[in-house]
Design an enzyme around this catalytic site. Structure first.
Site, PDB file in Angstrom:
ATOM      1  N   SER A 138       0.843  -1.187   0.000  1.00  0.00           N
ATOM      2  CA  SER A 138       0.000   0.000   0.000  1.00  0.00           C
ATOM      3  C   SER A 138       0.877   1.235   0.000  1.00  0.00           C
ATOM      4  CB  SER A 138      -0.895  -0.021   1.231  1.00  0.00           C
ATOM      5  OG  SER A 138      -1.415   1.264   1.446  1.00  0.00           O
ATOM      6  N   LYS A 139       0.473   2.183  -0.828  1.00  0.00           N
ATOM      7  CA  LYS A 139       1.234   3.426  -0.918  1.00  0.00           C
ATOM      8  C   LYS A 139       1.336   4.097   0.441  1.00  0.00           C
ATOM      9  CE  LYS A 139      -1.222   5.405  -4.263  1.00  0.00           C
ATOM     10  NZ  LYS A 139      -1.962   4.427  -5.041  1.00  0.00           N
TER      11      LYS A 139
END
Ligand code: GLU
Length: 321
Positions: free
Chosen positions: A243-244
């Site tokens: 996940s960013k």
């Protein structure tokens, strides 16, 4: 001349639509590479849209960083970048249209109330329709919901194959305007894909379950339905989505080839030759792109993932409502 995965379309318009919640990492790069390769292999237009609608989740500077990284990776967009934060009027108009058609209603339920009253669905609690026939006495409207029509919705995903969902069972009446006043992702994405004339959506499989909601909104607003192709999510060593927003290692914009090669290979494509130079990557890759080789899976394991310290963040359904 047609591309290798001929869609039989005169005009292909694709896009990459990152949320600026952090720098690009291998997971988001997969969606960028797949959407770019598919557009170019089909002689198409490729656009970038910064999905900065969710201001509370935005990381300052991330949007510029993403754009710089895409450029450094040789992925150049064909028209001006669209920013969702500047499109509020268009979302309001679309919501007004839906309201005027009797397709929305105000809802007074808090997230906690929905969680208590709704049974568990694949994306969180299914809204049980509490406010469908009107707000109870003394309740104030918090959100605006879509009046989801009954029935099974099916679409053919170009990678994952036939998909079916009964949206009333899986999600229920979903939020179009959140309690914090922001328009919901589902509405914004549909309005923007239509405004940008997108004919092919290529993106991560975390949005596979959102697609039926988007198709319902397209139909309700009189928009055409683009084609869909959902690429696998990249999982870390613990099986969690990169996940960013969770410190997954950003891709190195100064050294594109390792990340491009890793993304390309995870997409099931022929690995690039060892002597390929970074600036020759796309000339080599575009004629090689075969969407049929992308794994028919919603996730793949990352070979070298750094493992995030925190657990996976809640899904899209748990953004403020
Ligand atoms: N903004 C979404 C994300 O970064 C992608 C939305 C889309 O491609 O439809 O996950």
């Amino acid at each position: 001349m047609r591309g290798p995965d001929d869609l039989g379309r005169a005009a292909y318009r694709g896009r990459f639509a990152p949320s600026p919640t952090g720098p690009l990492h291998l997971g988001s790069l997969l969606a960028a590479v797949a959407s770019y390769a598919d557009a170019r292999a089909n002689r198409g237009i490729w656009l970038v849209r910064i999905e900065d609608i969710d201001r509370p989740r935005e990381v300052p500077g991330a949007a510029d960083l993403i754009l710089r990284t895409l450029s450094a990776f040789g992925m150049h967009w064909d028209e001006g970048v669209v920013y969702q934060s500047r499109r509020t009027d268009a979302y309001r108009d679309a919501l007004d249209t839906l309201k005027a058609r009797g397709l929305t209603y105000p809802c007074g339920c808090s997230r906690a109330e929905v969680a208590r009253a709704g049974r568990a669905g694949p994306e969180g609690p299914v809204y049980p329709g509490t406010c469908r026939s009107g707000l109870r006495l003394g309740r104030r409207a918090r959100t605006e919901r879509f009046r989801t029509p009954p029935g099974r919705l099916a679409f053919e995903d170009r990678i994952q194959g036939r998909q079916e969902q009964i949206v009333t069972d899986a999600v229920g009446d979903f939020v179009l305007r959140r309690a914090d006043g922001l328009h919901a992702y589902q509405l914004a994405v549909v309005v923007d894909d239509a405004m940008q004339g997108i004919t092919q959506v290529v993106r991560g499989a975390d949005l596979l379950l959102s697609t039926p909601r988007q198709i319902l909104l397209q139909h309700a607003l009189g928009f055409g339905r683009p084609g869909y192709a959902h690429v696998p999510l990249v999982l870390d060593a613990h099986g969690r989505k990169l996940s960013k927003s969770l410190a997954a290692a950003p891709v190195d914009a100064r050294d594109p080839l390792p990340a491009l090669g890793a993304a390309w290979t995870l997409l099931g494509q022929t690995p690039p030759p060892a002597d390929l130079q970074a600036d020759a990557f796309w000339d080599w890759a575009i004629p090689m792109w075969r969407i049929a080789c992308v794994p028919v899976q919603t996730s793949v394991a990352c070979p070298t993932a750094s493992s995030p310290r925190a657990p996976d963040p809640p899904g899209r359904t748990s953004t403020p409502e």
